[in-house]
Design a protein around this motif. Structure first.
Motif, PDB file in Angstrom:
ATOM      1  N   ASP A 307      -7.762  -9.869   8.387  1.00 31.46           N
ATOM      2  CA  ASP A 307      -6.893 -10.873   7.755  1.00 31.46           C
ATOM      3  C   ASP A 307      -7.252 -11.145   6.297  1.00 31.46           C
ATOM      4  N   HIS A 308      -8.526 -11.068   5.970  1.00 33.22           N
ATOM      5  CA  HIS A 308      -8.957 -11.527   4.643  1.00 33.22           C
ATOM      6  C   HIS A 308      -9.573 -10.460   3.727  1.00 33.22           C
ATOM      7  N   LYS A 309      -9.989  -9.318   4.292  1.00 29.61           N
ATOM      8  CA  LYS A 309     -10.674  -8.344   3.442  1.00 29.61           C
ATOM      9  C   LYS A 309     -10.162  -6.919   3.604  1.00 29.61           C
ATOM     10  N   ASP A 310      -9.048  -6.751   4.271  1.00 34.29           N
ATOM     11  CA  ASP A 310      -8.531  -5.408   4.504  1.00 34.29           C
ATOM     12  C   ASP A 310      -8.260  -4.706   3.171  1.00 34.29           C
ATOM     13  N   PRO A 311      -8.796  -3.493   2.965  1.00 29.34           N
ATOM     14  CA  PRO A 311      -8.648  -2.812   1.672  1.00 29.34           C
ATOM     15  C   PRO A 311      -7.211  -2.429   1.337  1.00 29.34           C
ATOM     16  N   ILE A 312      -6.432  -2.090   2.344  1.00 29.00           N
ATOM     17  CA  ILE A 312      -5.044  -1.679   2.100  1.00 29.00           C
ATOM     18  C   ILE A 312      -4.178  -2.887   1.777  1.00 29.00           C
ATOM     19  N   GLU A 313      -4.355  -3.952   2.532  1.00 27.57           N
ATOM     20  CA  GLU A 313      -3.587  -5.166   2.259  1.00 27.57           C
ATOM     21  C   GLU A 313      -3.955  -5.761   0.911  1.00 27.57           C
ATOM     22  N   GLY A 314      -5.230  -5.640   0.548  1.00 26.00           N
ATOM     23  CA  GLY A 314      -5.672  -6.152  -0.755  1.00 26.00           C
ATOM     24  C   GLY A 314      -4.997  -5.425  -1.894  1.00 26.00           C
ATOM     25  N   LEU A 315      -4.899  -4.097  -1.777  1.00 25.39           N
ATOM     26  CA  LEU A 315      -4.247  -3.324  -2.838  1.00 25.39           C
ATOM     27  C   LEU A 315      -2.734  -3.528  -2.806  1.00 25.39           C
ATOM     28  N   LYS A 317      -1.202  -6.292  -2.291  1.00 24.11           N
ATOM     29  CA  LYS A 317      -0.935  -7.498  -3.077  1.00 24.11           C
ATOM     30  C   LYS A 317      -0.894  -7.191  -4.571  1.00 24.11           C
ATOM     31  N   VAL A 318      -1.820  -6.327  -5.006  1.00 23.45           N
ATOM     32  CA  VAL A 318      -1.848  -5.947  -6.420  1.00 23.45           C
ATOM     33  C   VAL A 318      -0.568  -5.208  -6.792  1.00 23.45           C
ATOM     34  N   LEU A 319      -0.130  -4.312  -5.927  1.00 24.95           N
ATOM     35  CA  LEU A 319       1.100  -3.551  -6.189  1.00 24.95           C
ATOM     36  C   LEU A 319       2.318  -4.468  -6.267  1.00 24.95           C
ATOM     37  N   LEU A 320       2.367  -5.454  -5.389  1.00 22.44           N
ATOM     38  CA  LEU A 320       3.483  -6.403  -5.412  1.00 22.44           C
ATOM     39  C   LEU A 320       3.483  -7.211  -6.703  1.00 22.44           C
ATOM     40  N   ARG A 322       2.418  -6.107  -9.469  1.00 23.56           N
ATOM     41  CA  ARG A 322       2.795  -5.177 -10.530  1.00 23.56           C
ATOM     42  C   ARG A 322       4.290  -4.827 -10.499  1.00 23.56           C
ATOM     43  N   GLY A 323       5.007  -5.380  -9.539  1.00 14.43           N
ATOM     44  CA  GLY A 323       6.449  -5.145  -9.537  1.00 14.43           C
ATOM     45  C   GLY A 323       6.998  -4.314  -8.402  1.00 14.43           C
ATOM     46  N   LYS A 324       6.128  -3.759  -7.553  1.00 12.39           N
ATOM     47  CA  LYS A 324       6.624  -3.016  -6.395  1.00 12.39           C
ATOM     48  C   LYS A 324       7.231  -3.982  -5.390  1.00 12.39           C
ATOM     49  N   THR A 325       8.192  -3.512  -4.618  1.00 15.01           N
ATOM     50  CA  THR A 325       8.853  -4.364  -3.622  1.00 15.01           C
ATOM     51  C   THR A 325       8.355  -4.015  -2.224  1.00 15.01           C
ATOM     52  N   GLU A 326       8.558  -4.949  -1.303  1.00 19.75           N
ATOM     53  CA  GLU A 326       8.192  -4.718   0.092  1.00 19.75           C
ATOM     54  C   GLU A 326       8.922  -3.503   0.645  1.00 19.75           C
ATOM     55  N   GLU A 327      10.184  -3.344   0.244  1.00 20.88           N
ATOM     56  CA  GLU A 327      10.994  -2.227   0.732  1.00 20.88           C
ATOM     57  C   GLU A 327      10.406  -0.885   0.286  1.00 20.88           C
TER      58      GLU A 327
END
Length: 367
Positions: A307-315, A317-320, A322-327
């Motif tokens: 929930d709090h330290k997952d490496p993929i979820e953490g990155l 958030k950074v992508l979102l 930077r302008g990337k969308t969930e889709e």
């Protein structure tokens, strides 16, 4: 009084002793701590949008591939031991993205699928190897634990705990002897960190200033025992101090921090200054192997890490940010799931090795 006079230092001796101690402390501090200071000064790698996306795709490929491998193991299509890399993806991607694929070499232990994928090796041949097929990267004879590719300068995949560290020292010596500009990245775990051959290799690597980066993937539990119960010194990056090897401790759940630390450590080694010891603090979500129910830790602990330290979820958030969308990110995940399914289909439809393969690749030459 006479005894006190004999043991008391003169002002001149005190000053000389203080100067020598100060000089030694200054020299040692620079040699052993300057890399960590440089990393902490700016701990996050300044990645471009393209690099961020590449890191995300590579980590997601490892995650989905390993999940599929777990399913195939459950179906009986993968035999023997199977050690999954789920949760540790940021370590392999952060480090290996900074390597030179033409000159550098990599060696690791038996939890090796993620490192091969991070090196850009075809998922088809990795999955085929897992299922023991002729099309596998080791012709189906290595399985999960003993993958190998001289073409990619990936030297295993080793089942003997800690043995790969000494072999990594040999790879580094070859780089130095051939003067090819390459370095060796030698991975081992917190459990292997207590093996004697690790420290013999530290000593030789430091003496000869070998171009090697020792990487402790500290996933906290080795085979199933918490580091606090198995290791007197739990700060593994300090283990090289006796050999004058600078150490770095890094958040192994953040791919940008790992990549930043890699840039610093690799430069030090490429500049001819000798080895570096990196401790990457990470966490595996699954048991030590597929046969491990992991009853030595709570479900809440694992879920908290997810929930709090997952490496993929953490990155993500950074992508979102930077302008990337969930889709867009969902589309990437869908494409990767499809690619992994393709690798599983390839493996299942590939032929098993011919019986004659038992006698190939046993000796380097024919006698």
């Amino acid at each position: 009084m006479a005894k006190e006079a004999r043991t008391r230092k003169t002002p001149a001796k005190k000053a000389a002793s203080k100067t020598a101690a100060s000089k030694a402390e200054s020299s040692e501090d620079f040699a052993l701590h300057s890399l960590q200071d440089a990393h902490e000064a700016a701990p996050s790698y300044d990645a471009s949008d393209a690099e961020l996306l590449q890191f995300y795709e590579q980590m997601l490929l490892i995650r989905r591939f390993e999940e599929k491998a777990g399913q195939l193991y459950g179906l009986g299509l993968i035999g023997g031991f199977c050690h999954l890399y789920i949760g540790q993806e940021a370590v392999a991607i952060g480090l290996q993205s900074a390597l030179d694929g033409d000159t550098d070499s990599v060696i690791t232990g038996y939890r090796d699928h993620g490192h091969m994928l991070a090196y850009g090796i075809d998922p088809n041949v990795i999955m085929a190897e897992l299922t023991g097929r002729q099309a596998g990267i080791s012709k189906g004879k290595g399985g999960s634990m003993h993958m190998f590719s001289t073409e990619h300068k990936f030297y295993g995949g080793h089942g003997i705990v800690g043995a790969q560290v000494a072999l990594g020292g040999g790879l580094a010596l070859a780089h130095q002897y051939n003067d090819d500009g390459g370095i060796c990245l030698a991975y081992f775990g917190d459990g292997a960190a207590n093996q004697g051959q690790v420290y013999e290799t530290f000593n030789m690597a430091a003496l000869w200033k070998l171009p090697i980066v020792f990487v402790v993937e500290n996933n906290q539990y080795a085979m199933g025992t918490a580091v606090s119960r198995s290791s007197a010194e739990t700060e593994f990056y300090r283990r090289g101090t006796a050999f004058r090897i600078p150490g770095m401790h890094v958040n192994g759940m953040d791919v940008l921090e790992v990549r930043n630390a890699a840039e610093i450590a690799f430069k030090h080694v490429r500049d001819g200054k000798g080895p570096v010891l990196m401790e990457l603090n990470t966490y595996r979500y699954r048991g030590h192997s597929m046969s491990d129910p992991a009853k030595y830790r709570t479900r809440d602990e694992v879920q908290d890490m997810r929930d709090h330290k997952d490496p993929i979820e953490g990155l993500k958030k950074v992508l979102l940010e930077r302008g990337k969308t969930e889709e867009e990110l969902k589309a990437i995940d869908k494409a990767i799931r499809s690619r992994v399914a393709e690798s599983a289909d390839f493996a299942e439809s590939s032929a098993e090795p011919e019986p004659s393969e038992l006698y190939t690749d046993v000796l380097v030459e024919e006698y």
